[in-house]
Design an enzyme around this catalytic site. Structure first.
Site, short mmCIF file in Angstrom:
data_model
loop_
_atom_site.label_atom_id
_atom_site.label_comp_id
_atom_site.label_asym_id
_atom_site.label_seq_id
_atom_site.Cartn_x
_atom_site.Cartn_y
_atom_site.Cartn_z
N ASN A 154 0.87 -1.18 0.00
CA ASN A 154 0.00 0.00 0.00
C ASN A 154 0.90 1.23 0.00
O ASN A 154 1.50 1.55 1.03
CB ASN A 154 -0.89 -0.05 1.25
N LYS A 199 0.13 4.23 -0.23
CA LYS A 199 -0.56 5.38 0.40
C LYS A 199 -0.41 6.63 -0.47
O LYS A 199 -0.30 6.50 -1.69
CB LYS A 199 -0.04 5.58 1.83
N HIS A 246 -9.58 1.05 4.90
CA HIS A 246 -8.34 1.21 5.66
C HIS A 246 -8.60 2.14 6.85
O HIS A 246 -9.40 3.07 6.75
CB HIS A 246 -7.25 1.81 4.75
N GLU A 254 -7.00 4.51 7.99
CA GLU A 254 -6.76 5.93 7.71
C GLU A 254 -7.97 6.56 7.01
O GLU A 254 -8.25 7.75 7.21
CB GLU A 254 -5.48 6.09 6.86
N GLU A 283 -5.55 -5.35 10.78
CA GLU A 283 -4.52 -4.34 11.04
C GLU A 283 -4.77 -3.64 12.37
O GLU A 283 -5.59 -2.72 12.44
CB GLU A 283 -4.56 -3.27 9.93
N GLY A 318 2.61 1.81 11.07
CA GLY A 318 3.65 2.84 11.01
C GLY A 318 4.38 3.08 12.31
O GLY A 318 5.14 4.06 12.42
N SER A 375 3.44 -2.47 10.32
CA SER A 375 4.89 -2.51 10.55
C SER A 375 5.57 -3.79 10.07
O SER A 375 6.50 -4.28 10.71
CB SER A 375 5.19 -2.25 12.03
N GLY A 388 2.75 -1.27 4.36
CA GLY A 388 2.74 0.17 4.08
C GLY A 388 4.16 0.66 3.84
O GLY A 388 4.74 0.47 2.78
P1 PGA Z 1 2.78 0.09 7.80
O1 PGA Z 1 1.32 0.34 7.20
O2 PGA Z 1 3.32 -1.16 7.13
O3 PGA Z 1 3.56 1.31 7.42
O4 PGA Z 1 2.66 -0.08 9.25
C1 PGA Z 1 0.42 -0.72 7.03
C2 PGA Z 1 -0.89 -0.21 6.52
O5 PGA Z 1 -1.28 0.93 6.84
O6 PGA Z 1 -1.58 -0.92 5.78
#
Ligand code: PGA
Length: 249
Positions: free
Chosen positions: A8, A10, A96, A98, A164, A170, A210, A231
């Site tokens: 992803n 983003k 997601h 976010e 998730e 992150g 992560s 991500g």
């Molecule tokens: P990350 O994000 O790997 O940076 O933790 C994962 C995601 O938001 O799908």
């Protein structure tokens, strides 16, 4: 069993040179790649067409990060799932955390978007996670039940779920392999309750939060997850391909 590795990107690669260099490296790395696993990259919507063209002769598939529930019409700023499919996209991330947070997407919106995606033969990668304070199991229970009730058993079999935990996104912090395994089993049991045991087995359940080349095997293979949603570590093509290799070993 085959694993699914989804990147992803983003809202990154705001610079054309970065985008082009990323695709070039992904093409170079993927031609040397031998994996029976499914690898998907989800760029910002505005680049879906570019990625589809650039990666068309590679084993890497392309998805979008969101879509609208209607296929066309007066919906300023939204993205048609039909257009994603027409450009060559075959997957779409839906719900997601976010988007749940910044765009206030509800479970109902998410169910509608999944229906829209399925009408256009996109595979929805539906994110569920623990958003606020309270009980994680209860939060997952509510989100999964909203999906099974809103979609029904037949449509449930056409989606993937990405578990998730929001605190892991992150942050560099991750649950243990055992914790992930427990949640994967829990999500599968919720689907089984509402849709039947057989049906629940065919829904891939991914882990996201992560994931790095270093921990990918533990968070996916050891955790008995069906794949990962990556991500930050997917933003460098070589790191993303390291994750693919680590899971494919
Ligand atoms: P990350 O994000 O790997 O940076 O933790 C994962 C995601 O938001 O799908």
């Amino acid at each position: 069993m085959q694993k699914i590795i989804v990147g992803n990107l983003k809202m990154n690669m705001e610079n054309i040179a970065t985008r082009n260099a990323y695709c070039k490296e992904l093409i170079a790395k993927s031609t040397k790649m031998t994996t029976k696993n499914t690898v998907v990259v989800c760029p910002p919507t505005i680049y879906v067409e570019y990625f589809c063209r650039a990666l068309q002769n590679t084993p890497i598939r392309v998805g979008a990060q969101d879509c609208f529930w209607e296929l066309y019409g007066s919906f300023t700023g939204n993205t048609s799932p039909q257009a994603i499919h027409a450009l060559g996209g075959r997957y779409v991330i839906v719900g997601h955390s976010e988007r749940r947070e910044h765009n206030h997407e509800t479970n109902e919106d998410i169910v509608n978007k999944i229906h829209g995606a399925l009408r256009c033969e996109l595979t929805p990668i539906v994110c569920v996670g623990f958003l606020s304070h309270g009980d994680e199991m209860e939060s997952i229970h509510n989100q999964i039940n909203a999906l099974t009730e809103g979609l029904g058993a037949a449509a449930m079999q056409k989606i993937m779920i990405a578990y998730e935990p929001v605190w892991a996104i992150g942050s560099g912090k991750t649950p243990t392999s055992d914790d992930i395994h427990t949640m994967v089993m829990y999500i599968r049991s919720l689907i089984a309750q509402n849709c039947g045991k057989e049906q629940s087995l065919s829904v891939p359940i991914l882990y996201g939060g992560s994931v790095t080349p270093h921990n990918a095997r533990a968070l996916c293979v050891d955790a008995h997850a069906d794949g990962v949603l990556v991500g930050g570590a997917s933003l460098a093509a070589d790191r993303f391909m390291h994750i693919v290799r680590a899971i494919s070993l």
